[in-house]
Design a protein around this motif. Structure first.
Motif, PDB file in Angstrom:
ATOM      1  N   LYS A  12     -21.183  70.581 -16.661  1.00 31.39           N
ATOM      2  CA  LYS A  12     -22.370  71.041 -17.380  1.00 31.39           C
ATOM      3  C   LYS A  12     -23.626  70.773 -16.554  1.00 31.39           C
ATOM      4  CE  LYS A  12     -24.911  70.495 -21.688  1.00 31.39           C
ATOM      5  NZ  LYS A  12     -24.999  69.813 -22.968  1.00 31.39           N
ATOM      6  N   PHE A  13     -23.714  69.582 -15.972  1.00 29.83           N
ATOM      7  CA  PHE A  13     -24.863  69.236 -15.129  1.00 29.83           C
ATOM      8  C   PHE A  13     -24.936  70.160 -13.912  1.00 29.83           C
ATOM      9  CE2 PHE A  13     -26.390  66.996 -11.344  1.00 29.83           C
ATOM     10  CZ  PHE A  13     -27.709  66.821 -11.698  1.00 29.83           C
ATOM     11  N   LEU A  14     -23.821  70.357 -13.224  1.00 31.43           N
ATOM     12  CA  LEU A  14     -23.811  71.197 -12.030  1.00 31.43           C
ATOM     13  C   LEU A  14     -24.138  72.651 -12.359  1.00 31.43           C
ATOM     14  CD1 LEU A  14     -20.769  69.698 -10.121  1.00 31.43           C
ATOM     15  CD2 LEU A  14     -23.209  69.397  -9.610  1.00 31.43           C
ATOM     16  N   LYS A  15     -23.700  73.125 -13.513  1.00 31.35           N
ATOM     17  CA  LYS A  15     -24.040  74.481 -13.928  1.00 31.35           C
ATOM     18  C   LYS A  15     -25.540  74.612 -14.144  1.00 31.35           C
ATOM     19  CE  LYS A  15     -22.932  78.049 -17.297  1.00 31.35           C
ATOM     20  NZ  LYS A  15     -22.118  78.416 -18.448  1.00 31.35           N
ATOM     21  N   GLU A  16     -26.137  73.619 -14.799  1.00 32.86           N
ATOM     22  CA  GLU A  16     -27.587  73.636 -15.018  1.00 32.86           C
ATOM     23  C   GLU A  16     -28.341  73.619 -13.694  1.00 32.86           C
ATOM     24  OE1 GLU A  16     -31.147  71.049 -17.124  1.00 32.86           O
ATOM     25  OE2 GLU A  16     -29.064  70.636 -17.669  1.00 32.86           O
ATOM     26  N   VAL A  17     -27.900  72.790 -12.767  1.00 34.09           N
ATOM     27  CA  VAL A  17     -28.522  72.733 -11.441  1.00 34.09           C
ATOM     28  C   VAL A  17     -28.423  74.094 -10.761  1.00 34.09           C
ATOM     29  CG1 VAL A  17     -28.321  71.762  -9.114  1.00 34.09           C
ATOM     30  CG2 VAL A  17     -28.197  70.264 -11.103  1.00 34.09           C
ATOM     31  N   GLY A  18     -27.239  74.689 -10.798  1.00 33.47           N
ATOM     32  CA  GLY A  18     -27.035  75.978 -10.145  1.00 33.47           C
ATOM     33  C   GLY A  18     -27.875  77.089 -10.744  1.00 33.47           C
ATOM     34  N   VAL A  19     -27.879  77.183 -12.054  1.00 31.08           N
ATOM     35  CA  VAL A  19     -28.614  78.256 -12.733  1.00 31.08           C
ATOM     36  C   VAL A  19     -30.117  78.096 -12.526  1.00 31.08           C
ATOM     37  CG1 VAL A  19     -29.197  79.219 -14.991  1.00 31.08           C
ATOM     38  CG2 VAL A  19     -26.815  78.724 -14.433  1.00 31.08           C
ATOM     39  N   THR A  20     -30.635  76.899 -12.731  1.00 32.29           N
ATOM     40  CA  THR A  20     -32.080  76.710 -12.592  1.00 32.29           C
ATOM     41  C   THR A  20     -32.525  76.843 -11.140  1.00 32.29           C
ATOM     42  OG1 THR A  20     -31.833  74.297 -12.510  1.00 32.29           O
ATOM     43  CG2 THR A  20     -32.279  75.284 -14.663  1.00 32.29           C
ATOM     44  N   SER A  21     -31.700  76.381 -10.210  1.00 24.52           N
ATOM     45  CA  SER A  21     -32.041  76.521  -8.786  1.00 24.52           C
ATOM     46  C   SER A  21     -32.072  77.982  -8.375  1.00 24.52           C
ATOM     47  CB  SER A  21     -31.033  75.764  -7.924  1.00 24.52           C
ATOM     48  OG  SER A  21     -31.075  74.391  -8.209  1.00 24.52           O
TER      49      SER A  21
END
Length: 63
Positions: A12-21
């Motif tokens: 979940k954290f990595l998905k948020e990082v990827g999407v927002t980045s």
């Protein structure tokens, strides 16, 4: 440690990082705030709770 719960939280954290980045990179390119044909990027992952200092660098062609 509950491996499944940890794995889900990490994903979940990595998905948020990827999407927002991706959104931030697209915005800076769309707004014309880049120089040249390639956007050099650098992502640093750190934690105040662990000895974690991981750097990923890359280049994204924009032309």
């Amino acid at each position: 440690m509950d491996e499944e719960r940890f794995n889900m939280a990490l994903r979940k954290f990595l998905k948020e990082v990827g999407v927002t980045s991706q959104r931030e990179i697209e915005k800076v390119v769309r707004d014309g705030k880049t120089d040249g044909q390639v956007l050099r990027v650098k992502m640093t992952l750190t934690s105040p709770d662990a000895p974690l200092d991981h750097v990923v660098e890359g280049a994204i062609p924009i032309a």
